[in-house]
Design an enzyme around this catalytic site. Sequence first.
Site, PDB file in Angstrom:
ATOM      1  N   ASP A 153      -0.032  -7.423   1.201  1.00  0.00           N
ATOM      2  CA  ASP A 153       0.424  -6.058   1.467  1.00  0.00           C
ATOM      3  C   ASP A 153       1.949  -5.984   1.591  1.00  0.00           C
ATOM      4  O   ASP A 153       2.478  -5.401   2.538  1.00  0.00           O
ATOM      5  CB  ASP A 153      -0.247  -5.499   2.727  1.00  0.00           C
ATOM      6  CG  ASP A 153      -0.178  -3.975   2.786  1.00  0.00           C
ATOM      7  OD1 ASP A 153       0.363  -3.358   1.837  1.00  0.00           O
ATOM      8  OD2 ASP A 153      -0.647  -3.393   3.787  1.00  0.00           O
ATOM      9  N   HIS A 186       0.814  -1.222   0.000  1.00  0.00           N
ATOM     10  CA  HIS A 186       0.000   0.000   0.000  1.00  0.00           C
ATOM     11  C   HIS A 186       0.846   1.269   0.000  1.00  0.00           C
ATOM     12  O   HIS A 186       0.357   2.351  -0.331  1.00  0.00           O
ATOM     13  CB  HIS A 186      -1.021  -0.001   1.146  1.00  0.00           C
ATOM     14  CG  HIS A 186      -0.494   0.327   2.495  1.00  0.00           C
ATOM     15  ND1 HIS A 186      -0.252  -0.617   3.465  1.00  0.00           N
ATOM     16  CD2 HIS A 186      -0.183   1.515   3.066  1.00  0.00           C
ATOM     17  CE1 HIS A 186       0.184  -0.038   4.564  1.00  0.00           C
ATOM     18  NE2 HIS A 186       0.243   1.254   4.347  1.00  0.00           N
ATOM     19  N   SER A 223       4.249   2.722   7.896  1.00  0.00           N
ATOM     20  CA  SER A 223       3.917   1.604   7.010  1.00  0.00           C
ATOM     21  C   SER A 223       5.121   1.153   6.198  1.00  0.00           C
ATOM     22  O   SER A 223       5.809   1.974   5.582  1.00  0.00           O
ATOM     23  CB  SER A 223       2.795   2.006   6.054  1.00  0.00           C
ATOM     24  OG  SER A 223       1.589   2.173   6.733  1.00  0.00           O
TER      25      SER A 223
END
Length: 479
Positions: free
Chosen positions: A99, A68, A177
């Site tokens: 992911d 992502h 992230s």
Amino acid sequence: MKLLFTILLSTLFLSANIQQEDVTKQAIVKIYTTSKIPNYQAPWSSSMRSSMGSGAIIEGGYILTNAHVVANQVFLEVQRYGQRKRYIAKVHAVSHQADLALLKVEEKAFFEGVEPLTFGALPEVEQKIVVYGFPMGGSTLSATIGVVSRVEHHTYAHSGETFLAVQVDAAVNPGNSGGPALSEGKIVGVVMQVIRKSQNIGYLVPVDMVQHFITDMKDGKYDGFGELGIGTQKLENPAMRRYYGLDDNISGKLIDKIVYSSSLKGILKEGDILTAIDGHNIENDGTVAFRKHEYTDYNYYVDTYQMGDTIDLDIIRDKKPMKVKAILQNRADDVYLVKTTRYDSMPTYFIYGGYVFSPLTRNLLRATSRNRLKLSNLALKWQKEDKNEAVVLLKVLASDISRGDNNFGMWAIDKVNGETFKNFKEFYQKMEAVTNHYIVLEDNDGVKVVIEKKEAQEKQSEILKKYNIQFDKSIDLRD
């Protein structure tokens, strides 16, 4: 003398730790992403967005991060800890399912003096971890310390699929992230997501998933994580257990559906009891023990296999135990009526006289609340031999030929002039091939929308110009 020796040891230990931390930091990367974001409600348009994430240099000259972080990217730059120069990066491999992504940098100078991080084992509950990254609140490297709270299956926000995840209490914020979670200097997970309405509940993609992804990509082709393509029921109800002749020593899940396209079709039957995968017993609630006293979804053992591998299954059929073998050949996209969330491509659409049509996707379901309850039910359905994709009338562009139909939107279509269709491509072909004066669209409740063909064709260019739409169909339909 003893005191002096103790002080010396402590100094050496502290120095070693500082050196190790400095080596670790050298491998942490800040990622700058420019993305083209599709608009699924107006599929002919898009917008640009800039964002930042984190990553880690690993063996092989790769940067490990989240999918992502780089989804829908058009330009990537990366910057090492302690440096100001940015380097251009490319996506080498991506798993939107898990992911995860691997990036490559062509300039060798980027890797000079870096010791790549290596992988540890799946962490235990209460094990200490350090999360590195570049979260909001500053521009320099951040390190937060926490412990593993639990390890179990969880829905990955990026894909909507469910896999093993590690919950941690370390502070995780936007920008973290893709950053590594380390224990004893080794990667045990990749920061994935956070529960916003909570205090310090974050999730990692566990190292097992990361290594599965890297192994998968060694041949240069992404195959993904497998899906059995079966529907199952828990066997906790006493009456159901008696009905199937199960005593207290037998546990498992009842197979109540086998998708027509599943690789298990003809190997398993509806009514079979699935009792074990690869020798690991399945409990009546559908969980398996993956460590002593720790349980998670039985698909844990499916996810340990690569696509094309053979899985050993224990079943009970007609009250008799059996062993069967099955080749893992399907992904979720192969078995569900509504495809998993799409990235790195523009949405498919088709405009006919101001009526806008599109496949039903999870991106659409996320983008709007209109008719969501009914359409979300479609997202739970399996593919059938005569139907492997749902189609919706996305919206109606107001004009003199569509008066009275402007309230139609996110409306599922089942027939074109009384004929069903298998998927969006076949729907499009049927619309283009209509020779009748009228096109009649119908849903499964018998509600109809009628389009006069000649009138729609004559008004098409005028309507497109009015709404500043360049093309009446997506690029994949313009070949």
